[in-house]
Write a protein that holds these residues in place. Sequence first.
Motif, mmCIF file in Angstrom:
data_model
loop_
_atom_site.group_PDB
_atom_site.id
_atom_site.type_symbol
_atom_site.label_atom_id
_atom_site.label_comp_id
_atom_site.label_asym_id
_atom_site.label_seq_id
_atom_site.Cartn_x
_atom_site.Cartn_y
_atom_site.Cartn_z
ATOM 1 N N ALA A 275 0.826 -1.209 0.000
ATOM 2 C CA ALA A 275 0.000 0.000 0.000
ATOM 3 C C ALA A 275 0.865 1.266 0.000
ATOM 4 O O ALA A 275 0.417 2.317 -0.422
ATOM 5 N N ALA A 276 2.114 1.143 0.476
ATOM 6 C CA ALA A 276 2.977 2.320 0.619
ATOM 7 C C ALA A 276 3.859 2.572 -0.613
ATOM 8 O O ALA A 276 4.263 3.701 -0.858
ATOM 9 N N VAL A 277 4.170 1.525 -1.364
ATOM 10 C CA VAL A 277 5.044 1.667 -2.537
ATOM 11 C C VAL A 277 4.278 1.262 -3.789
ATOM 12 O O VAL A 277 3.394 0.423 -3.732
ATOM 13 N N ALA A 278 4.620 1.856 -4.886
ATOM 14 C CA ALA A 278 3.923 1.572 -6.143
ATOM 15 C C ALA A 278 4.712 0.594 -7.011
ATOM 16 O O ALA A 278 4.767 0.731 -8.221
ATOM 17 N N ILE A 279 5.349 -0.393 -6.357
ATOM 18 C CA ILE A 279 6.139 -1.400 -7.074
ATOM 19 C C ILE A 279 5.747 -2.777 -6.538
ATOM 20 O O ILE A 279 5.173 -2.880 -5.451
ATOM 21 N N PRO A 280 6.054 -3.845 -7.284
ATOM 22 C CA PRO A 280 5.737 -5.190 -6.798
ATOM 23 C C PRO A 280 6.480 -5.520 -5.499
ATOM 24 O O PRO A 280 7.646 -5.156 -5.328
ATOM 25 N N VAL A 281 5.773 -6.213 -4.601
ATOM 26 C CA VAL A 281 6.352 -6.688 -3.341
ATOM 27 C C VAL A 281 6.180 -8.200 -3.322
ATOM 28 O O VAL A 281 5.059 -8.703 -3.448
ATOM 29 N N HIS A 282 7.288 -8.926 -3.193
ATOM 30 C CA HIS A 282 7.260 -10.392 -3.192
ATOM 31 C C HIS A 282 7.690 -10.914 -1.827
ATOM 32 O O HIS A 282 8.534 -10.313 -1.166
ATOM 33 N N LEU A 283 7.141 -12.047 -1.444
ATOM 34 C CA LEU A 283 7.609 -12.762 -0.259
ATOM 35 C C LEU A 283 8.546 -13.862 -0.730
ATOM 36 O O LEU A 283 8.311 -14.495 -1.766
ATOM 37 N N TRP A 284 9.641 -14.077 0.014
ATOM 38 C CA TRP A 284 10.625 -15.079 -0.374
ATOM 39 C C TRP A 284 10.999 -15.929 0.841
ATOM 40 O O TRP A 284 11.330 -15.384 1.892
ATOM 41 N N ASP A 285 10.953 -17.226 0.679
ATOM 42 C CA ASP A 285 11.279 -18.165 1.748
ATOM 43 C C ASP A 285 12.694 -17.880 2.249
ATOM 44 O O ASP A 285 13.656 -17.941 1.496
ATOM 45 N N GLU A 286 12.801 -17.544 3.519
ATOM 46 C CA GLU A 286 14.108 -17.158 4.062
ATOM 47 C C GLU A 286 14.615 -18.135 5.111
ATOM 48 O O GLU A 286 15.458 -17.795 5.931
ATOM 49 N N ARG A 287 14.125 -19.374 5.093
ATOM 50 C CA ARG A 287 14.564 -20.339 6.100
ATOM 51 C C ARG A 287 16.082 -20.370 6.205
ATOM 52 O O ARG A 287 16.777 -20.488 5.199
ATOM 53 N N LEU A 288 16.560 -20.226 7.413
ATOM 54 C CA LEU A 288 17.980 -20.352 7.776
ATOM 55 C C LEU A 288 18.882 -19.222 7.276
ATOM 56 O O LEU A 288 20.097 -19.312 7.415
ATOM 57 N N THR A 289 18.354 -18.153 6.713
ATOM 58 C CA THR A 289 19.258 -17.092 6.243
ATOM 59 C C THR A 289 19.953 -16.383 7.398
ATOM 60 O O THR A 289 21.137 -16.079 7.296
ATOM 61 N N THR A 290 19.241 -16.119 8.481
ATOM 62 C CA THR A 290 19.883 -15.461 9.622
ATOM 63 C C THR A 290 20.929 -16.382 10.231
ATOM 64 O O THR A 290 22.014 -15.945 10.613
ATOM 65 N N VAL A 291 20.631 -17.683 10.292
ATOM 66 C CA VAL A 291 21.602 -18.663 10.790
ATOM 67 C C VAL A 291 22.838 -18.662 9.886
ATOM 68 O O VAL A 291 23.972 -18.653 10.374
ATOM 69 N N SER A 292 22.628 -18.645 8.576
ATOM 70 C CA SER A 292 23.755 -18.612 7.625
ATOM 71 C C SER A 292 24.572 -17.332 7.788
ATOM 72 O O SER A 292 25.799 -17.365 7.741
ATOM 73 N N ALA A 293 23.882 -16.213 7.974
ATOM 74 C CA ALA A 293 24.574 -14.932 8.147
ATOM 75 C C ALA A 293 25.424 -14.967 9.416
ATOM 76 O O ALA A 293 26.586 -14.549 9.402
#
Length: 140
Positions: free
Chosen positions: A84-102
């Motif tokens: 609602a705030a931006v006029a561009i596409p917003v996608h959800l992406w599976d982020e399982r374990l990314t913080t652990v990897s980081a």
Amino acid sequence: MKRYMGLDYGDKQIGVAVSDELGWTAQGLTVLRNSRDERVLNDIVNLVKEWNVGELIVGLPKNMNGTVGPRGQLAMEFAETLKAAVAIPVHLWDERLTTVSAERMLIEADVSRKKRKGVVDRIAAALILQNYIDSKTSKR
């Protein structure tokens, strides 16, 4: 060409990453304090404009069995608010374990616990974004 922006949505902070102009690589950009109000949305809208972003990718934390729990639900609600705030596409992406990897990457690089705390969300955002970019590249 417009850039991609990746967001690692967390209770206290939101990690932000952007792609290069060709959309091939992701770099951690900053960490925003999650105020859960208009301020954080305004910060993101300003970054979208400043970096000429064409698509937003929000990390969706799923459980290991693929279901969406309470944290995932919060990320989905945040993504809807962003739409609602931006006029561009917003996608959800599976982020399982990314913080652990980081975290693991920073530990292997011998970064102190104190310094890790400040950059882990930014790196997680870059990993989310890079995974998204890689998936699009493999489809080309």
